[in-house]
Design an enzyme around this catalytic site. Structure first.
Site: not given
Ligand code: 13P
Ligand code: ZN
Length: 286
Positions: A82, A104, A182, A209-211, A234
């Site tokens: 990741d 990335d 986050g 990303h950022g689920g 997160t």
């Molecule tokens: P969150 O921590 O906001 O769920 O995002 C996780 C992420 O995108 C890891 O690559």
């Molecule tokens: Zn991510």
């Protein structure tokens, strides 16, 4: 089952109309929690190990454990690097047996992102390893502050996405459409129109990303518009911390306080992962 690559699992998700969760592994407790959840929910799963977490784990210890435990499961599992930020991390992951890497290049300008991503594809493709890349920049800082916000100036541009995909040969594209790592500052607002345009232009599996912090309705709409992989960390981390705090506040000290706390953390993290698998629609698709 032996590990599969990302392309394989995402193609099935696309046909089935669901997204597969990519959950971050930071130790054996998280690894067991995620794989237990996958088994209970009969869900395919992606194990994410992020380069920002390398200082917290020993890759050479955790990878053999992941490969062995995933091998015993009846569901398909991907082992994905990741947010690989360096070519060294990509090589290390591929050599250790990862079946997928995310490069990335969001901090690079477009031309350099294309150049470096193409190098990653050139290394990975002959080895059967899938490549995900990022265009634009997901909000928040992986490994930085807990509250992140997305910068509309850095949202993914559909026209650029078309060119990026054509020039790099990647298997999946991570989009920036208001999503953020986050906790979200205020209510999240995803730009679904932009997502529809990117899907049309890019024509390949898309990644959100950022689920953590997004709603069931956000996930439903995102999946309808081509999202087939959702990254989530997160929410698991918060569940782990809350559970550990509760355990630490309990009165009488006992000999097995620590192992009991670790077990409680594992169960809490597993419950969060199961919940997400249901929301993403991957439950029952193993
Ligand atoms: P969150 O921590 O906001 O769920 O995002 C996780 C992420 O995108 C890891 O690559
Ligand atoms: Zn991510």
């Amino acid at each position: 089952m032996t590990l599969v690559n990302l392309k394989t699992i995402l193609e099935k998700a696309r046909r089935g109309g669901y997204a597969v969760g990519a959950f971050n592994v930071i130790d054996l407790t998280f690894l067991e929690a995620i794989l237990d959840a996958a088994q209970k929910q009969n869900s395919p799963v992606i194990l994410n190990i992020a380069e920002v977490h390398f200082p917290f784990l020993t890759l050479e210890n955790i990878v053999p454990a992941a490969v062995m435990l995933a091998g015993r499961l009846p569901v398909e599992t991907v082992l994905n690097l990741d947010h690989g930020l360096t070519i060294e991390a990509i090589h290390r992951a591929v050599d250790l047996g990862f079946t997928s890497v995310m490069f990335d290049g969001s901090h690079l300008d477009f031309a350099e992102n294309v150049h470096q991503t193409r190098e990653v594809v050139r290394y990975c493709r002959p080895r059967g390893v899938s490549v995900e890349a990022e265009l634009g920049a997901v909000g928040g800082e992986e490994g930085g502050g807990l509250v992140g916000s997305a910068d509309p100036e850095r949202y993914t541009d559909a026209g650029q996405a078309r060119e990026f995909v054509r020039k790099t040969g990647i298997d999946a594209l991570a989009v920036a459409i208001g999503n953020s790592h986050g906790k979200y500052k205020g209510a999240p607002h995803l730009d679904f129109e932009r997502l529809a345009d990117i899907r049309e232009a890019a024509g390949l599996p898309l990644v959100l990303h950022g689920g953590s912090g997004l709603s069931a309705e956000d996930f439903r709409r995102a999946v309808l518009l081509g999202i087939v992989k959702i990254n989530f960390f997160t929410g698991m981390s918060q569940a782990a911390i809350r559970t550990a705090q509760d355990c630490l506040q309990q009165g009488d000290e006992r000999y097995n306080d620590y192992p009991a706390m670790v077990r409680s953390v594992r169960n809490a993290v597993g419950a969060v992962v199961e919940e997400q698998m249901i929301l993403f629609g991957s439950a029952g698709q193993g």
